[in-house]
Scaffold this motif. Structure first.
Motif, PDB file in Angstrom:
ATOM      1  N   VAL A  99       6.491  28.921  56.439  1.00  0.00           N
ATOM      2  CA  VAL A  99       6.494  27.966  57.552  1.00  0.00           C
ATOM      3  C   VAL A  99       5.097  27.869  58.147  1.00  0.00           C
ATOM      4  N   GLY A 100       4.429  29.011  58.261  1.00  0.00           N
ATOM      5  CA  GLY A 100       3.059  29.001  58.759  1.00  0.00           C
ATOM      6  C   GLY A 100       2.111  28.245  57.858  1.00  0.00           C
ATOM      7  N   ALA A 101       2.280  28.404  56.540  1.00  0.00           N
ATOM      8  CA  ALA A 101       1.420  27.686  55.599  1.00  0.00           C
ATOM      9  C   ALA A 101       1.627  26.177  55.715  1.00  0.00           C
ATOM     10  N   LEU A 102       2.877  25.750  55.836  1.00  0.00           N
ATOM     11  CA  LEU A 102       3.152  24.323  55.974  1.00  0.00           C
ATOM     12  C   LEU A 102       2.665  23.796  57.320  1.00  0.00           C
TER      13      LEU A 102
ATOM     14  N   LEU B 195      10.117  26.460  47.474  1.00  0.00           N
ATOM     15  CA  LEU B 195       8.837  26.860  46.901  1.00  0.00           C
ATOM     16  C   LEU B 195       8.100  27.754  47.887  1.00  0.00           C
ATOM     17  N   THR B 196       7.056  28.407  47.400  1.00  0.00           N
ATOM     18  CA  THR B 196       6.193  29.210  48.256  1.00  0.00           C
ATOM     19  C   THR B 196       4.768  28.719  48.095  1.00  0.00           C
ATOM     20  N   VAL B 197       4.150  28.342  49.196  1.00  0.00           N
ATOM     21  CA  VAL B 197       2.783  27.829  49.164  1.00  0.00           C
ATOM     22  C   VAL B 197       1.825  29.009  49.086  1.00  0.00           C
ATOM     23  N   THR B 198       1.211  29.192  47.934  1.00  0.00           N
ATOM     24  CA  THR B 198       0.256  30.276  47.725  1.00  0.00           C
ATOM     25  C   THR B 198      -0.558  29.981  46.476  1.00  0.00           C
ATOM     26  N   ASP B 199      -1.782  30.471  46.464  1.00  0.00           N
ATOM     27  CA  ASP B 199      -2.613  30.340  45.268  1.00  0.00           C
ATOM     28  C   ASP B 199      -2.465  31.539  44.337  1.00  0.00           C
TER      29      ASP B 199
ATOM     30  N   ARG C  44      -0.500  32.763  41.652  1.00  0.00           N
ATOM     31  CA  ARG C  44       0.473  32.193  40.718  1.00  0.00           C
ATOM     32  C   ARG C  44       1.445  33.219  40.161  1.00  0.00           C
ATOM     33  N   SER C  45       1.264  34.485  40.521  1.00  0.00           N
ATOM     34  CA  SER C  45       2.247  35.475  40.098  1.00  0.00           C
ATOM     35  C   SER C  45       3.505  35.429  40.957  1.00  0.00           C
ATOM     36  N   VAL C  46       3.429  34.714  42.089  1.00  0.00           N
ATOM     37  CA  VAL C  46       4.591  34.578  42.978  1.00  0.00           C
ATOM     38  C   VAL C  46       5.569  33.588  42.362  1.00  0.00           C
ATOM     39  N   ALA C  47       6.817  33.989  42.284  1.00  0.00           N
ATOM     40  CA  ALA C  47       7.834  33.105  41.708  1.00  0.00           C
ATOM     41  C   ALA C  47       7.970  31.828  42.527  1.00  0.00           C
ATOM     42  N   SER C  48       8.182  30.713  41.831  1.00  0.00           N
ATOM     43  CA  SER C  48       8.376  29.403  42.471  1.00  0.00           C
ATOM     44  C   SER C  48       7.236  29.054  43.417  1.00  0.00           C
ATOM     45  N   SER C  49       6.014  29.395  43.023  1.00  0.00           N
ATOM     46  CA  SER C  49       4.864  29.126  43.882  1.00  0.00           C
ATOM     47  C   SER C  49       4.303  27.734  43.602  1.00  0.00           C
ATOM     48  N   ILE C  50       3.628  27.206  44.611  1.00  0.00           N
ATOM     49  CA  ILE C  50       2.888  25.955  44.478  1.00  0.00           C
ATOM     50  C   ILE C  50       1.534  26.177  45.123  1.00  0.00           C
ATOM     51  N   THR C  51       0.478  25.720  44.494  1.00  0.00           N
ATOM     52  CA  THR C  51      -0.852  25.969  45.021  1.00  0.00           C
ATOM     53  C   THR C  51      -1.068  25.218  46.325  1.00  0.00           C
ATOM     54  N   THR C  52      -2.038  25.696  47.090  1.00  0.00           N
ATOM     55  CA  THR C  52      -2.369  25.029  48.349  1.00  0.00           C
ATOM     56  C   THR C  52      -2.785  23.587  48.103  1.00  0.00           C
TER      57      THR C  52
ATOM     58  N   ASP D 251      -1.899  21.583  45.575  1.00  0.00           N
ATOM     59  CA  ASP D 251      -0.743  20.749  45.232  1.00  0.00           C
ATOM     60  C   ASP D 251       0.172  20.539  46.432  1.00  0.00           C
ATOM     61  N   ALA D 252       0.359  21.584  47.233  1.00  0.00           N
ATOM     62  CA  ALA D 252       1.190  21.443  48.425  1.00  0.00           C
ATOM     63  C   ALA D 252       0.576  20.445  49.404  1.00  0.00           C
ATOM     64  N   THR D 253      -0.747  20.465  49.519  1.00  0.00           N
ATOM     65  CA  THR D 253      -1.426  19.496  50.380  1.00  0.00           C
ATOM     66  C   THR D 253      -1.168  18.076  49.899  1.00  0.00           C
ATOM     67  N   ALA D 254      -1.211  17.867  48.595  1.00  0.00           N
ATOM     68  CA  ALA D 254      -0.943  16.530  48.041  1.00  0.00           C
ATOM     69  C   ALA D 254       0.486  16.102  48.342  1.00  0.00           C
ATOM     70  N   TRP D 255       1.419  17.031  48.252  1.00  0.00           N
ATOM     71  CA  TRP D 255       2.815  16.710  48.575  1.00  0.00           C
ATOM     72  C   TRP D 255       2.965  16.338  50.053  1.00  0.00           C
ATOM     73  N   VAL D 256       2.313  17.110  50.923  1.00  0.00           N
ATOM     74  CA  VAL D 256       2.398  16.827  52.358  1.00  0.00           C
ATOM     75  C   VAL D 256       1.814  15.448  52.658  1.00  0.00           C
ATOM     76  N   ARG D 257       0.664  15.151  52.060  1.00  0.00           N
ATOM     77  CA  ARG D 257       0.055  13.839  52.302  1.00  0.00           C
ATOM     78  C   ARG D 257       0.932  12.713  51.760  1.00  0.00           C
ATOM     79  N   ALA D 258       1.553  12.921  50.617  1.00  0.00           N
ATOM     80  CA  ALA D 258       2.444  11.897  50.063  1.00  0.00           C
ATOM     81  C   ALA D 258       3.651  11.687  50.969  1.00  0.00           C
ATOM     82  N   ALA D 259       4.174  12.780  51.525  1.00  0.00           N
ATOM     83  CA  ALA D 259       5.304  12.651  52.447  1.00  0.00           C
ATOM     84  C   ALA D 259       4.887  11.915  53.712  1.00  0.00           C
ATOM     85  N   LEU D 260       3.733  12.251  54.241  1.00  0.00           N
ATOM     86  CA  LEU D 260       3.249  11.585  55.445  1.00  0.00           C
ATOM     87  C   LEU D 260       3.081  10.087  55.235  1.00  0.00           C
ATOM     88  N   ASP D 261       2.607   9.709  54.057  1.00  0.00           N
ATOM     89  CA  ASP D 261       2.351   8.292  53.779  1.00  0.00           C
ATOM     90  C   ASP D 261       3.601   7.429  53.928  1.00  0.00           C
TER      91      ASP D 261
END
Length: 501
Positions: free
Chosen positions: A223-226, A172-176, A178-186, A188-198
């Motif tokens: 990588v920078g966004a993550l 995926l690509t973390v970006t707001d 939405r025209s970017v293919a396979s993108s995920i919003t910041t 939603d990506a934050t929620a995924w990161v927090r869920a992984a951390l938990d």
């Protein structure tokens, strides 16, 4: 397959296509074990054994200690210089990067069926301080189980294949936008990161996530966004990645672009120098490029060392293992990682032979060599060097001079380096301007050496040699210092300067 000169990797795709896409070895190893779950979510005055592992015997290295515990002027914590990519000054210390202990990492730990308390104690007993999950520890449950074992033996761990983080990094690509293919919003990506951390933060051993191995330039920004999301969600954990190897201006640009885009807290790379045809002549140039970039960014540089046999690379000897450690230290390395600890299954390809532990769990001679090297040399010497800043690294009596290296020239602190070929690394202590530290490394991984170092009489008032067995520096006679180095070995000295310097 091995691509030593490659500085770009193809765009990520399906894990089962990793070999066809030409990913690096470690990416290939991880991808082969992921499954469908990804898309579902050496030293002075020591014993002979220590000397064989990379230490040296130097004249008069005994006496009282004066340990270097400086912090760079731009430090955010002990031993960590804050550059453009690092967290703001005053932020929490990061595991492994900060603190006095030198990070010694194991890649490819025991697989799930060998993940026992005894096996993890064996890993800790060999002097490792952390490991990166892999070897089929490819889901949240198995990774958490490994962390539970690490908790009990005092190891730290970087989780490499959490399915959520892997999907964010590779697919995926973390970006707001939405025209970017396979993108995920910041958000939603934050929620995924927090869920992984938990899933891991209850474990004291959890040090952070290995976000990406050898990203292509097209993935640098992601990588920078993550990295930024991790810093926001868990500022006391390490966002880690490892970059590819290369040479020349192309690689210099590659490293600079990675640091600019990813803004990492440290930079790690791999280059495995022992080939079936001899020593990789480009090894030193790669180190020189990474060293310069890390110093400019104000972040630590880590590396991987070759500790297994694979395609076109023989199993290294004990002295070759030590040589990789000591040349890296001379170039200012702040973290050593072994590739690999457990031997990868030969069925994975690339002709893996033996690492520290065989595929069926037997210790090889490299396990004993690494244990002596890590505990008798790298741990104590690493504690001395970790807070210091690399001022210069020069090759003395080294002809022909390797590509990308700097020949020794007399300077403010050393008048001459004579005898056998050596690499001399000079370091400053940001909290004590009246000292410098000198690491003299045998240029030859296979033969012993005798090197004669002459300090500048006008600027150096006294010289002391470090004894890693005692953790102390001992005064040496004034004048020329003669150091006898084991094959691949090194010796560390403290230079006390005159008030005029």
């Amino acid at each position: 397959m091995e691509r030593r000169e490659r500085v770009e990797a193809p765009e990520p795709g399906r894990p089962e296509d990793a070999a066809a896409r030409g990913l690096g070895r470690r990416a290939l190893l991880r991808a082969a074990g992921l499954g469908a779950g990804v898309l579902a979510a050496g030293a002075a005055g020591t014993s002979g054994a220590a000397e064989a592992a990379g230490a040296s015997t130097a004249t008069g290295a005994t006496g009282a200690a004066r340990a270097a515990r400086g912090t760079p002027a731009t430090a955010a914590g002990p031993g960590h210089a804050t550059g453009a990519g690092a967290r703001a000054a005053g932020g929490p210390d990061l595991p492994l990067v900060d603190g006095p202990d030198f990070p010694i990492g194991a890649f490819w730990p025991p697989h799930p069926f060998a993940s026992t308390l005894e096996r993890y104690q064996e890993l800790a007993d060999a002097g490792f301080t952390f490991f990166i999950t892999g070897d089929y520890l490819s889901d949240a449950r198995s990774a958490a189980y490994a962390l539970g074992l690490a908790d009990q033996v005092g190891l730290k761990a970087l989780v490499a294949a959490d399915p959520r983080m892997l999907a964010l990094a590779h697919y995926l690509t973390v970006t707001d936008d939405r025209s970017v293919a396979s993108s995920i919003t910041t958000a939603d990506a934050t929620a995924w990161v927090r869920a992984a951390l938990d899933g891991y933060t209850a474990h004291p051993s959890f040090a952070g996530f290995n976000l990406y191995d050898e990203p292509a330039p097209a993935r640098f920004a992601n990588v920078g966004a993550l990295t930024a999301l991790m810093r926001s969600a868990a500022p006391a954990l390490l966002p880690y990645a490892n970059i590819n190897r290369g040479n020349g201006d192309t690689y210099r640009t590659f490293v600079r672009n990675y640091l600019d885009a990813a803004q990492p807290s440290m930079v790690s790379f791999d280059r495995y120098p022992f080939l079936t045809t001899g020593l990789d002549s480009a090894y030193f140039e790669t180190w020189a490029i990474v060293r310069a970039a890390a110093l400019q960014a104000g972040i630590p540089a880590w590396t991987y060392i070759q500790s297994t046999g694979f395609s076109n690379h023989p199993v290294p000897t004990a002295s070759q293992l030590a040589w990789q450690v000591n040349t890296s230290l001379a170039y200012g390395c702040k973290g050593i990682q072994y590739f690999t600890y457990w031997t990868p299954d030969p069925a994975r390809g690339e002709g893996y032979t033996e690492a520290l532990i065989t595929t069926d769990g037997r210790r090889t001679p490299l396990y004993d060599a690494a244990t002596v090297l890590n505990t008798g040399w790298l741990q104590p010497v690493g504690r001395q060097l970790k807070p210091l800043v690399s001022e210069s690294v020069q090759h003395a009596n080294d002809a022909p001079l390797p590509v990308g290296t700097t020949a020794f020239a007399p300077g403010a602190y050393l008048s001459a380096v004579a005898g056998d070929a050596a690499i001399v690394g000079l370091f400053s202590d940001p909290r004590d301007s009246e000292v410098r530290y000198l690491l003299v490394t045998n240029r030859d991984p296979d033969r012993s050496a005798t090197v004669r170092v002459t300090p500048d009489a006008g600027n150096v008032a006294a010289v002391a040699g470090f004894d890693p067995g005692k953790g102390t520096y001992g005064a040496l006679p004034a004048g020329q210092v003669t150091v006898r180095l084991a094959a691949g070995g090194a010796a560390l000295y403290r230079l006390t300067l005159t008030s005029a310097v």
